[in-house]
Design a protein around this motif. Sequence first.
Motif, short mmCIF file in Angstrom:
data_model
loop_
_atom_site.label_atom_id
_atom_site.label_comp_id
_atom_site.label_asym_id
_atom_site.label_seq_id
_atom_site.Cartn_x
_atom_site.Cartn_y
_atom_site.Cartn_z
N VAL A 28 -17.23 -17.09 -7.73
CA VAL A 28 -16.14 -16.19 -8.10
C VAL A 28 -14.83 -16.96 -8.19
O VAL A 28 -14.04 -16.78 -9.12
CB VAL A 28 -16.01 -15.03 -7.08
CG1 VAL A 28 -14.78 -14.18 -7.38
CG2 VAL A 28 -17.26 -14.16 -7.10
N GLN A 29 -14.62 -17.84 -7.23
CA GLN A 29 -13.39 -18.63 -7.19
C GLN A 29 -13.25 -19.54 -8.41
O GLN A 29 -12.14 -19.88 -8.82
CB GLN A 29 -13.36 -19.45 -5.89
CG GLN A 29 -12.12 -20.28 -5.67
CD GLN A 29 -10.87 -19.45 -5.43
OE1 GLN A 29 -10.87 -18.24 -5.58
NE2 GLN A 29 -9.79 -20.11 -5.08
N PHE A 30 -14.36 -19.91 -9.03
CA PHE A 30 -14.32 -20.76 -10.22
C PHE A 30 -13.57 -20.09 -11.38
O PHE A 30 -13.14 -20.77 -12.31
CB PHE A 30 -15.74 -21.12 -10.67
CG PHE A 30 -16.31 -22.34 -10.00
CD1 PHE A 30 -15.50 -23.21 -9.30
CD2 PHE A 30 -17.66 -22.61 -10.09
CE1 PHE A 30 -16.02 -24.34 -8.68
CE2 PHE A 30 -18.20 -23.73 -9.48
CZ PHE A 30 -17.37 -24.60 -8.77
N ILE A 31 -13.45 -18.77 -11.33
CA ILE A 31 -12.69 -18.08 -12.36
C ILE A 31 -11.23 -18.52 -12.35
O ILE A 31 -10.53 -18.45 -13.35
CB ILE A 31 -12.78 -16.55 -12.16
CG1 ILE A 31 -14.23 -16.09 -12.30
CG2 ILE A 31 -11.91 -15.80 -13.15
CD1 ILE A 31 -14.45 -14.63 -11.94
N PHE A 32 -10.77 -19.02 -11.20
CA PHE A 32 -9.35 -19.36 -11.04
C PHE A 32 -9.09 -20.85 -10.88
O PHE A 32 -7.93 -21.27 -10.88
CB PHE A 32 -8.79 -18.63 -9.80
CG PHE A 32 -9.13 -17.18 -9.74
CD1 PHE A 32 -8.45 -16.27 -10.53
CD2 PHE A 32 -10.14 -16.70 -8.92
CE1 PHE A 32 -8.75 -14.92 -10.49
CE2 PHE A 32 -10.45 -15.36 -8.85
CZ PHE A 32 -9.76 -14.46 -9.66
N LEU A 33 -10.13 -21.67 -10.73
CA LEU A 33 -9.95 -23.09 -10.48
C LEU A 33 -9.96 -23.89 -11.78
O LEU A 33 -10.34 -23.39 -12.83
CB LEU A 33 -11.04 -23.62 -9.53
CG LEU A 33 -11.02 -23.08 -8.10
CD1 LEU A 33 -12.13 -23.73 -7.28
CD2 LEU A 33 -9.67 -23.33 -7.43
N SER A 34 -9.59 -25.16 -11.65
CA SER A 34 -9.51 -26.02 -12.84
C SER A 34 -10.48 -27.19 -12.78
O SER A 34 -10.45 -28.05 -13.65
CB SER A 34 -8.08 -26.57 -12.98
OG SER A 34 -7.71 -27.30 -11.82
N SER A 35 -11.33 -27.25 -11.78
CA SER A 35 -12.25 -28.38 -11.64
C SER A 35 -13.56 -27.92 -11.04
O SER A 35 -13.59 -27.07 -10.15
CB SER A 35 -11.62 -29.47 -10.76
OG SER A 35 -12.56 -30.50 -10.48
N THR A 36 -14.65 -28.53 -11.50
CA THR A 36 -15.97 -28.25 -10.92
C THR A 36 -16.22 -29.10 -9.68
O THR A 36 -17.24 -28.92 -9.01
CB THR A 36 -17.09 -28.55 -11.93
OG1 THR A 36 -17.03 -29.94 -12.29
CG2 THR A 36 -16.93 -27.69 -13.18
N ALA A 37 -15.33 -30.04 -9.39
CA ALA A 37 -15.56 -31.00 -8.30
C ALA A 37 -15.22 -30.38 -6.94
O ALA A 37 -14.41 -30.92 -6.17
CB ALA A 37 -14.73 -32.26 -8.53
N VAL A 38 -15.85 -29.24 -6.63
CA VAL A 38 -15.67 -28.58 -5.34
C VAL A 38 -16.78 -29.06 -4.42
O VAL A 38 -17.96 -28.81 -4.67
CB VAL A 38 -15.71 -27.04 -5.49
CG1 VAL A 38 -15.59 -26.37 -4.14
CG2 VAL A 38 -14.59 -26.58 -6.42
N LEU A 39 -16.42 -29.76 -3.37
CA LEU A 39 -17.37 -30.44 -2.50
C LEU A 39 -18.49 -29.53 -2.04
O LEU A 39 -19.68 -29.84 -2.20
CB LEU A 39 -16.63 -31.02 -1.30
CG LEU A 39 -17.47 -31.72 -0.24
CD1 LEU A 39 -18.17 -32.94 -0.83
CD2 LEU A 39 -16.61 -32.11 0.96
N TYR A 40 -18.16 -28.36 -1.46
CA TYR A 40 -19.17 -27.47 -0.90
C TYR A 40 -20.14 -26.96 -1.97
O TYR A 40 -21.32 -26.75 -1.71
CB TYR A 40 -18.52 -26.28 -0.20
CG TYR A 40 -17.90 -26.60 1.14
CD1 TYR A 40 -17.64 -27.91 1.53
CD2 TYR A 40 -17.56 -25.59 2.03
CE1 TYR A 40 -17.07 -28.19 2.76
CE2 TYR A 40 -16.99 -25.86 3.27
CZ TYR A 40 -16.74 -27.17 3.62
OH TYR A 40 -16.17 -27.44 4.83
N PHE A 41 -19.64 -26.74 -3.17
CA PHE A 41 -20.46 -26.22 -4.25
C PHE A 41 -21.64 -27.15 -4.53
O PHE A 41 -22.80 -26.73 -4.58
CB PHE A 41 -19.61 -26.05 -5.51
CG PHE A 41 -20.36 -25.60 -6.73
CD1 PHE A 41 -20.71 -24.28 -6.91
CD2 PHE A 41 -20.71 -26.53 -7.72
CE1 PHE A 41 -21.40 -23.86 -8.04
CE2 PHE A 41 -21.40 -26.12 -8.85
CZ PHE A 41 -21.75 -24.79 -9.01
N TRP A 42 -21.36 -28.43 -4.67
CA TRP A 42 -22.40 -29.40 -4.99
C TRP A 42 -23.29 -29.69 -3.78
O TRP A 42 -24.50 -29.91 -3.93
CB TRP A 42 -21.78 -30.67 -5.54
CG TRP A 42 -21.12 -30.42 -6.87
CD1 TRP A 42 -19.80 -30.17 -7.10
CD2 TRP A 42 -21.77 -30.35 -8.13
NE1 TRP A 42 -19.57 -29.95 -8.43
CE2 TRP A 42 -20.77 -30.06 -9.10
CE3 TRP A 42 -23.09 -30.51 -8.56
CZ2 TRP A 42 -21.06 -29.94 -10.45
CZ3 TRP A 42 -23.39 -30.39 -9.91
CH2 TRP A 42 -22.37 -30.11 -10.84
#
Length: 456
Positions: free
Chosen positions: A419-433
């Motif tokens: 959900v937060q990806f709707i507002f972020l500018s990068s896929t490089a979110v540590l926890y996501f990967w």
Amino acid sequence: MTFLIFAAALAGAAVALSLDQALLAAAFLLPFALPGGRVAIRFTALCLAVLLFFQHNDILIAILGASQLNKVLAVVAIVSVAMSLRMSDLRATLIAGGLPLVCWLGLFITFGITITIASDRLLAFNATERLLSMGVLSLLFAFGMRSLGDIRLIIGVLLASMIMSASVTTYVYFNGAPVFSPELRGADAIAMWDGQVRSSGTTLESVPMSATLLLGGVMMAFVFAMRAPRYRWWFAAIAALGAAAILLSFTRSATLSLGLAGLFMLWRMRRHPMFARTAAAMAIAGFVALAAAPASVWEKFGALGDASNDSTVLRRNSYQIIGAELLSQNPILGVGAGNYIVHYASDEFRFVPGRSEEPRPLHNVYLQVAAESGFIGAIFFVTMLGATARMLFDLTVSAHQRVRLYGEALLFAFLAMAVQFIFLSSTAVLYFWVIIGLAIALKRIDTDLSKHQFRT
């Protein structure tokens, strides 16, 4: 003799680190993983835990002045995972994570192809390299986890890092000044709103990225509070600390994502014996937050109601308009990985309301991936996300209690960040990967446990 070899290896690694020579330092550390592979096999999960801890709390690396430490830890983790990996585990992990891994590979290849059509090829190359490093991180956790104990260790590191970061964020708000030197943090990690310092906790990432990491930790703690009666109040306190830190970071998107994820969590827990008390506690906490939160917090959120007077909202609207236009112009492969900012600042879009003159990312990961790598890249990304979420959802109905618990905790953290990806500018979110890797490993472990149970 062995002692002298290991002492010399440590000394050489220390000297290499002081010279910022990451690969040389890693080479000096290899003796610790070589003797029969015993060290690597025994401590693979610990190597990954240390890597994860410093990846999140990279302010500690800045304080130590060892700028190459994360690279050294990554090389050591790769060596450890490679030396401890059995062929049977390799096959089982590839089978368990087939679709997410194929989608990541497809997205990586798509990014690589867009380098040839990008206006700024260096930006495209850097974005592709960043995607590769995030994918390798997922692979390390997918192949490196051997047992439920390993999964528990990594989740413990995620929660401990969240506690540290949330504590620093909360302290900075009430203290009114940064804990760490601005020279260590850089421009992105410290921001201001109405004279109030916004902290990114113990990470050097921007405040919204830090709040996203907090969001993942809060959701995991919330699940454990509901599902683990023995430590319920400890996990409830951890979740409350993280939620307060998100609010006090003045990050509107993370606060909204937290609210939506919390409501979805309550709906899923509607038949839980603790549902009524949990819903009441959350309602009371919400009223307390409304009453106790400083005016500056609510002014930032209240600005959403009058976008014409909030330059941030106007600018974010311009991101979406330009992103949609770029996608319509280049629907197959987009404008090139990392190249949205080049087009955003071009004269072609100078009349878009709210657009700033300096290059800026899109602040919507889904649209940004589509604008930069076309519908091909977007399909790979969304499918990877959906396949991982489905995998975690399936684990929540496993026959094994601990698998169900870990699967549900990871699922809600993953969905909140989606959900937060709707507002972020990068896929490089540590926890996501990391969660993608953990999901694959947990599925493989669950399959192994089921086979063993069937045999016995």
